[in-house]
Design a protein around this motif. Structure first.
Motif, PDB file in Angstrom:
ATOM      1  N   GLY A  23      -6.334  14.424   6.926  1.00  0.00           N
ATOM      2  CA  GLY A  23      -7.461  13.386   5.931  1.00  0.00           C
ATOM      3  C   GLY A  23      -6.619  12.500   5.243  1.00  0.00           C
ATOM      4  O   GLY A  23      -7.555  11.332   4.108  1.00  0.00           O
ATOM      5  N   GLU A  24      -5.245  12.073   4.989  1.00  0.00           N
ATOM      6  CA  GLU A  24      -4.447  10.902   4.685  1.00  0.00           C
ATOM      7  C   GLU A  24      -4.484   9.633   4.944  1.00  0.00           C
ATOM      8  O   GLU A  24      -4.445   9.873   6.833  1.00  0.00           O
ATOM      9  CB  GLU A  24      -3.075  12.009   4.138  1.00  0.00           C
ATOM     10  CG  GLU A  24      -2.582  10.990   3.351  1.00  0.00           C
ATOM     11  CD  GLU A  24      -0.695  11.552   3.342  1.00  0.00           C
ATOM     12  OE1 GLU A  24      -1.346  13.396   2.690  1.00  0.00           O
ATOM     13  OE2 GLU A  24       0.766  11.587   4.019  1.00  0.00           O
ATOM     14  N   THR A  25      -4.446   9.334   4.521  1.00  0.00           N
ATOM     15  CA  THR A  25      -3.958   8.003   5.145  1.00  0.00           C
ATOM     16  C   THR A  25      -3.637   6.347   4.390  1.00  0.00           C
ATOM     17  O   THR A  25      -3.323   7.048   3.206  1.00  0.00           O
ATOM     18  CB  THR A  25      -5.944   6.810   5.367  1.00  0.00           C
ATOM     19  OG1 THR A  25      -5.064   5.433   6.491  1.00  0.00           O
ATOM     20  CG2 THR A  25      -5.889   6.224   4.162  1.00  0.00           C
ATOM     21  N   CYS A  26      -2.441   5.738   4.588  1.00  0.00           N
ATOM     22  CA  CYS A  26      -1.729   5.015   4.441  1.00  0.00           C
ATOM     23  C   CYS A  26      -2.019   4.648   2.842  1.00  0.00           C
ATOM     24  O   CYS A  26      -3.366   4.649   2.558  1.00  0.00           O
ATOM     25  CB  CYS A  26      -1.527   3.796   4.686  1.00  0.00           C
ATOM     26  SG  CYS A  26       0.045   2.845   4.160  1.00  0.00           S
ATOM     27  N   SER A  27      -1.254   5.013   1.813  1.00  0.00           N
ATOM     28  CA  SER A  27      -1.264   4.694   0.503  1.00  0.00           C
ATOM     29  C   SER A  27      -1.440   3.264  -0.178  1.00  0.00           C
ATOM     30  O   SER A  27      -2.467   2.461  -0.867  1.00  0.00           O
ATOM     31  CB  SER A  27      -0.249   5.110  -0.548  1.00  0.00           C
ATOM     32  OG  SER A  27       1.113   3.974  -0.361  1.00  0.00           O
ATOM     33  N   GLY A  28      -1.446   1.801   1.230  1.00  0.00           N
ATOM     34  CA  GLY A  28      -1.275   0.818   1.209  1.00  0.00           C
ATOM     35  C   GLY A  28      -0.358   0.468   0.698  1.00  0.00           C
ATOM     36  O   GLY A  28      -1.070  -1.150   0.259  1.00  0.00           O
ATOM     37  N   ASP A  29       0.365   0.451   0.199  1.00  0.00           N
ATOM     38  CA  ASP A  29       2.024  -0.365   0.137  1.00  0.00           C
ATOM     39  C   ASP A  29       2.331  -1.845   0.280  1.00  0.00           C
ATOM     40  O   ASP A  29       2.303  -2.485  -0.386  1.00  0.00           O
ATOM     41  CB  ASP A  29       3.226   0.821  -0.931  1.00  0.00           C
ATOM     42  CG  ASP A  29       4.010  -0.238  -1.419  1.00  0.00           C
ATOM     43  OD1 ASP A  29       4.430  -0.481  -2.562  1.00  0.00           O
ATOM     44  OD2 ASP A  29       4.970  -0.174  -0.600  1.00  0.00           O
ATOM     45  N   PRO A  30       2.625  -1.579   1.822  1.00  0.00           N
ATOM     46  CA  PRO A  30       3.311  -2.751   2.638  1.00  0.00           C
ATOM     47  C   PRO A  30       1.589  -4.266   1.812  1.00  0.00           C
ATOM     48  O   PRO A  30       2.263  -4.503   2.691  1.00  0.00           O
ATOM     49  CB  PRO A  30       3.013  -1.910   3.732  1.00  0.00           C
ATOM     50  CG  PRO A  30       2.673  -0.325   3.651  1.00  0.00           C
ATOM     51  CD  PRO A  30       2.393  -0.139   2.108  1.00  0.00           C
ATOM     52  N   ALA A  31       0.511  -3.361   1.945  1.00  0.00           N
ATOM     53  CA  ALA A  31      -0.328  -4.303   2.197  1.00  0.00           C
ATOM     54  C   ALA A  31      -0.779  -4.973   1.085  1.00  0.00           C
ATOM     55  O   ALA A  31      -0.680  -5.941   1.707  1.00  0.00           O
ATOM     56  CB  ALA A  31      -1.770  -3.007   2.601  1.00  0.00           C
ATOM     57  N   ARG A  32      -0.336  -4.197  -0.431  1.00  0.00           N
ATOM     58  CA  ARG A  32      -0.726  -4.849  -0.918  1.00  0.00           C
ATOM     59  C   ARG A  32       0.870  -5.650  -1.613  1.00  0.00           C
ATOM     60  O   ARG A  32       0.581  -6.725  -2.090  1.00  0.00           O
ATOM     61  CB  ARG A  32      -0.453  -3.917  -2.087  1.00  0.00           C
ATOM     62  CG  ARG A  32      -0.727  -4.348  -3.552  1.00  0.00           C
ATOM     63  CD  ARG A  32      -1.511  -3.543  -4.923  1.00  0.00           C
ATOM     64  NE  ARG A  32      -2.496  -4.444  -5.312  1.00  0.00           N
ATOM     65  CZ  ARG A  32      -2.847  -3.195  -6.142  1.00  0.00           C
ATOM     66  NH1 ARG A  32      -2.440  -3.063  -7.357  1.00  0.00           N
ATOM     67  NH2 ARG A  32      -4.242  -3.871  -7.327  1.00  0.00           N
ATOM     68  N   ARG A  33       2.160  -5.417  -1.418  1.00  0.00           N
ATOM     69  CA  ARG A  33       3.149  -5.917  -1.638  1.00  0.00           C
ATOM     70  C   ARG A  33       2.927  -7.713  -1.060  1.00  0.00           C
ATOM     71  O   ARG A  33       3.960  -8.781  -1.204  1.00  0.00           O
ATOM     72  CB  ARG A  33       4.323  -5.334  -1.616  1.00  0.00           C
ATOM     73  CG  ARG A  33       4.512  -4.880  -2.646  1.00  0.00           C
ATOM     74  CD  ARG A  33       3.764  -3.508  -3.256  1.00  0.00           C
ATOM     75  NE  ARG A  33       4.108  -3.573  -4.602  1.00  0.00           N
ATOM     76  CZ  ARG A  33       3.714  -2.777  -5.380  1.00  0.00           C
ATOM     77  NH1 ARG A  33       2.188  -1.445  -4.759  1.00  0.00           N
ATOM     78  NH2 ARG A  33       3.434  -2.193  -6.856  1.00  0.00           N
ATOM     79  N   ILE A  34       2.650  -7.600   0.240  1.00  0.00           N
ATOM     80  CA  ILE A  34       2.569  -8.694   1.267  1.00  0.00           C
ATOM     81  C   ILE A  34       1.167  -9.481   1.013  1.00  0.00           C
ATOM     82  O   ILE A  34       1.690 -10.551   1.379  1.00  0.00           O
ATOM     83  CB  ILE A  34       2.115  -8.123   3.080  1.00  0.00           C
ATOM     84  CG1 ILE A  34       2.466  -9.329   3.846  1.00  0.00           C
ATOM     85  CG2 ILE A  34       0.698  -8.399   3.298  1.00  0.00           C
ATOM     86  CD1 ILE A  34       3.280  -8.612   5.104  1.00  0.00           C
ATOM     87  N   CYS A  84       4.359   5.213  -2.345  1.00  0.00           N
ATOM     88  CA  CYS A  84       3.374   6.508  -2.666  1.00  0.00           C
ATOM     89  C   CYS A  84       3.067   6.979  -3.533  1.00  0.00           C
ATOM     90  O   CYS A  84       2.378   6.532  -4.094  1.00  0.00           O
ATOM     91  CB  CYS A  84       3.544   7.757  -1.328  1.00  0.00           C
ATOM     92  SG  CYS A  84       3.429   6.805   0.241  1.00  0.00           S
ATOM     93  N   PHE A  85       4.712   7.060  -4.131  1.00  0.00           N
ATOM     94  CA  PHE A  85       4.387   7.575  -5.921  1.00  0.00           C
ATOM     95  C   PHE A  85       4.485   6.787  -6.879  1.00  0.00           C
ATOM     96  O   PHE A  85       3.110   6.380  -7.736  1.00  0.00           O
ATOM     97  CB  PHE A  85       6.250   7.693  -5.660  1.00  0.00           C
ATOM     98  CG  PHE A  85       6.196   8.293  -7.355  1.00  0.00           C
ATOM     99  CD1 PHE A  85       5.765   9.031  -8.197  1.00  0.00           C
ATOM    100  CD2 PHE A  85       7.360   7.876  -7.865  1.00  0.00           C
ATOM    101  CE1 PHE A  85       6.427   9.766  -9.574  1.00  0.00           C
ATOM    102  CE2 PHE A  85       7.699   7.734  -8.942  1.00  0.00           C
ATOM    103  CZ  PHE A  85       7.043   8.658 -10.143  1.00  0.00           C
ATOM    104  N   ASN A  86       4.741   5.335  -6.730  1.00  0.00           N
ATOM    105  CA  ASN A  86       4.184   4.037  -7.333  1.00  0.00           C
ATOM    106  C   ASN A  86       2.920   3.875  -7.427  1.00  0.00           C
ATOM    107  O   ASN A  86       2.150   3.569  -8.372  1.00  0.00           O
ATOM    108  CB  ASN A  86       5.603   3.288  -6.901  1.00  0.00           C
ATOM    109  CG  ASN A  86       4.808   1.855  -7.839  1.00  0.00           C
ATOM    110  OD1 ASN A  86       4.582   1.686  -9.596  1.00  0.00           O
ATOM    111  ND2 ASN A  86       4.157   1.001  -7.833  1.00  0.00           N
ATOM    112  N   THR A  87       2.497   3.777  -6.012  1.00  0.00           N
ATOM    113  CA  THR A  87       1.163   3.720  -5.963  1.00  0.00           C
ATOM    114  C   THR A  87      -0.351   4.431  -6.497  1.00  0.00           C
ATOM    115  O   THR A  87      -0.798   4.069  -6.502  1.00  0.00           O
ATOM    116  CB  THR A  87       0.585   2.999  -4.374  1.00  0.00           C
ATOM    117  OG1 THR A  87       1.541   1.604  -3.771  1.00  0.00           O
ATOM    118  CG2 THR A  87      -0.678   2.197  -4.292  1.00  0.00           C
ATOM    119  N   LEU A  88       0.121   5.926  -5.732  1.00  0.00           N
ATOM    120  CA  LEU A  88      -0.704   6.900  -6.245  1.00  0.00           C
ATOM    121  C   LEU A  88      -0.953   7.465  -8.065  1.00  0.00           C
ATOM    122  O   LEU A  88      -1.753   6.907  -8.592  1.00  0.00           O
ATOM    123  CB  LEU A  88      -0.993   7.688  -5.393  1.00  0.00           C
ATOM    124  CG  LEU A  88      -1.388   8.227  -4.713  1.00  0.00           C
ATOM    125  CD1 LEU A  88      -0.880   7.069  -3.276  1.00  0.00           C
ATOM    126  CD2 LEU A  88      -0.986   9.902  -3.943  1.00  0.00           C
TER     127      LEU A  88
END
Length: 732
Positions: free
Chosen positions: A511-522, A560-564
């Motif tokens: 049920g978990e998926t990528c937090s999205g950090d790499p997408a947002r930072r790019i 993930c810690f920062n994004t969540l």
């Protein structure tokens, strides 16, 4: 009034009138340029906190004093500039009469004592700053410095003006002493009396020295008024509003750290479900599309180069310097301003907004500046080279060090957003990562049904959300923790330690998926929001019925810690997120985990940027290591808030490093120089990068890179398998 006083009064009045007129014109121009930026209504919230933070940072010099001698010297010069402005005002009375002085306070002995002390300390301070600038001049033997790229004549000019004003302040007092017109006793003003002892008894000396002091001061004002981009001078005025309007005034450190600023259009967060590229702004394509605070940032830059000195890209031969990027944007904004103020500019479809009549009388240079692409190569005439834009690891070192709270990372990501979302222009290798995020929900493109493979072989059952309701922490495994071989060892170590401590936890599994950090930072905000909204919905369902204080998440990946913890709140996800080192430190301190066999061989710790600098978690990992190792932790020279990046942040993990020295190699060399056999980390990205660096140096048999959790596990359960030779990372 004698003839000398008539001349000095006329000269003082004339040069002051010219200087004030030019200064007013310059200020109006700067305000007009800054107002060209987009709205930023959030900058006007919580004015009390903003005012308090501004006063603490300026009067207390809290950012500058991190640099020791430089900060102290600058503090005295700043105080001198503010307080001794009263003595410049007093000079206007002294040009009229050699016995003149400030009304009321001008005869107070305490005023004489205070200004004497401040003058002497300011002289010492400015001499120290001048010596530092000369010692670090870019032209010196040995190469680049933090002043490389700064407009050096401006720095020298300002420093000499300050020194001369201070000297002539003492000369004025000296003439008053020599002519027996000085109102302060020797004990309060010994330096002034010493100067007076060597000066002649010249009655007009006071007025002449006073007019020279005024001419020097007004020359400074004239020069900076004719150079509105002279940040080394204007920052002493602009720093106050720039700090006041910082993004998060309550943050103890850099305001632009932690969460990224949301993507906005006309000052409002962009809703991708309703957004229209022909009506809404997607990132920044032109300098006027930055917020007005961005344009204020550019105007405020002091060219001190602290950001440059700490930047991992700059220090390893990349073309990115945060300082030079800001200066390029500043110079471009002011050069383009006549065109924009005349009504020029492109709408979101690329059409010119101004009429031919509006642009008819514009200077050709302003029109040429308007045609420059914001991002482009030298051949294309671009303001910012693509290699500059994509070299950034978003580590935040620039933001951390900036004494006037410029938010470099936000501006870089805003420019990336336009390049990715509208131009589809970004390093080709990153395209694979983005497609994997969209199609597979993780940057490696691993099958979703293998997310729980790390649990195989554990001697206890790892509970899933939905199978159990009674859990204290949701263990956010993350993509690296689920799919990357090194990170899976950390995941298993953390799960084993939590189980050993009796902590009730559960995972989301598939049920978990990528937090999205790499997408947002790019810069791909669309993919980030797609992933984040899916995760927020899943997490809200997992925590349904719980108040925020009981919606606890533990994550092993600082990204993930920062994004969540910092960014999901922008999308309706309010959670209490801790890093695994924080939870482990708590478990050890409360006796739920007991190290029994210290790990020896020497250990050094690498602070991950998104754990340390971005989120101020410095103590917890060190506390865990302190309990788990033999002897003291060996610190690298660059540690804590000045830690050097591993090179993987800002989605650089999935981009080739083709220019200069590899960042991870630079960091590994620093770690190996400590003599430690174990490099402890708290981030799966750092683990991959530093392990690759160690192996690249051929030191894989001598130095081991492992997570803090693994160090603790070896101490708590020494019978646990130590693990064999690390395997190569997947896709790193």
């Amino acid at each position: 009034m004698g003839s000398v006083q008539i001349v000095t009064t006329i000269l003082a009045a004339a040069i002051t009138a010219v200087a004030v007129w030019l200064a007013v014109r310059a200020v109006l121009k700067m305000v007009a340029v800054i107002r060209l930026g987009q709205p930023a209504p959030e900058r006007f919230t919580d004015k009390v906190t903003r005012a308090r933070t501004m006063l603490v940072e300026t009067a207390g010099h809290t950012r500058m004093l991190k640099w020791g001698v430089v900060g102290a010297a600058h503090w005295f010069v700043m105080v001198g500039f503010v307080v001794l402005s009263l003595l410049v005002l007093e000079a206007y009375f002294e040009v009229v009469s050699p016995t003149g002085g400030l009304p009321i306070i001008g005869h107070w002995t305490i005023f004489g004592l205070a200004t004497e002390v401040i003058t002497v300390l300011s002289v010492v301070g400015i001499l120290v700053l001048m010596a530092i600038r000369l010692r670090n001049r870019p032209s010196r033997p040995g190469g680049r410095s933090r002043f490389t790229g700064s407009t050096m004549w401006q720095g020298y000019f300002v420093e000499w003006i300050v020194l001369l004003v201070l000297i002539f302040g003492l000369v004025i007092r000296g003439f008053k002493v020599a002519t027996d017109h000085f109102e302060y006793p020797f004990w309060a003003t010994p330096v002034s009396h010493a100067v007076g002892a060597v000066l002649p008894d010249w009655q007009d000396g006071t007025s002449v020295a006073a007019v020279i002091k005024i001419i020097i001061s007004m020359t400074w004002l004239i020069v900076i008024s004719l150079n509105v981009t002279m940040g080394v001078a204007w920052h002493r005025f602009l720093a106050f509003p720039n700090i006041f309007f910082k993004r998060e005034p309550a943050r103890p450190a850099g305001s632009g750290l932690g969460a990224l600023r949301p993507m906005t259009s006309q000052g409002k967060p962009l809703d991708f479900e309703e957004a229209d590229p022909e009506k809404d702004q997607f990132g920044v394509a032109h300098v006027e599309q930055f917020s007005w605070k961005g344009l204020l940032d550019f105007s405020t830059c002091t060219e001190c180069g602290r950001c440059q000195s700490q930047c991992p890209a700059w220090n390893t031969g990349k073309p990115l310097s945060p300082k030079l990027l800001i200066l390029s944007l500043r110079d471009h904004a002011y050069a383009k301003a006549p065109y924009l103020l005349a009504g020029g500019g492109k709408d979101l479809t690329g059409e010119e907004k101004a009429t031919q009549a509006q642009l008819a009388h514009l200077d050709v240079l302003a029109l040429a500046e308007a045609d420059k692409p914001l991002i482009g190569t030298a051949e294309e005439g671009g303001v910012i080279d693509p290699d500059v834009l994509w070299s950034c690891t978003t580590c935040g070192a620039c933001v951390e060090q900036c004494p006037v709270d410029i938010e470099h990372v936000d501006h870089i990501v805003d420019m990336r957003r336009y390049q990715v979302l509208i131009e589809s222009s970004f390093p080709s290798e990153a395209g694979v990562m983005l497609r994997n995020l969209e199609n597979k929900g993780n940057p490696w493109g691993a099958p979703q049904n293998t997310r729980e493979d790390w649990t195989k072989g554990l001697d206890f059952e790892v509970p899933r959300v939905g199978e159990v309701d009674d859990f204290e922490y949701l263990f956010w495994v993350g993509c690296a923790g689920a799919f990357e071989d090194r990170a899976k060892k950390t995941t298993r170590a953390v799960a084993t330690l939590l189980n050993e401590a009796g902590v009730k936890f559960a995972i989301l599994g598939e049920g978990e998926t990528c937090s999205g950090d790499p997408a947002r930072r790019i810069g791909n905000e669309f993919v980030f929001q797609m992933l984040a909204q899916q995760n927020v919905e899943t997490l809200n369902e997992a925590f349904e019925g719980r108040e925020k204080a009981k919606r606890k998440i533990v994550a092993t990946c600082p990204h993930c810690f920062n994004t969540l913890g910092n960014e999901y709140g922008q999308l309706g996800g309010e959670f209490e997120v801790v890093h695994h080192t924080q939870l482990l430190a708590h478990l050890v301190s409360t006796g739920k985990l007991t190290p029994v066999q210290p790990v020896d061989g020497g250990v050094t710790y690498h602070d991950p940027c998104y754990l340390g600098r971005h989120n101020r978690v410095f103590a917890a990992p060190r506390e865990v290591l302190g309990d788990a190792i033999e002897g003291d932790l060996t610190e690298m020279p660059r540690n804590s808030e000045r830690s050097f990046c591993c090179g993987a942040g800002g989605a650089r993990m999935w981009m080739e490093e083709k220019i200069g020295k590899r960042i991870n190699v630079d960091r590994v060399e620093e770690a190996m120089a400590t003599g430690a056999r174990t490099v402890a980390v708290g981030c799966p990205f750092c683990s991959t990068m530093l392990s690759d660096g160690v192996n690249g140096k051929g030191a894989g048999e001598q130095v081991e890179v492992i997570d803090v959790a693994t160090v603790l596990l070896r101490s708590v359960k020494p019978e646990q398998p130590q693990g064999g030779k690390e395997t190569a990372p997947v896709g790193g």
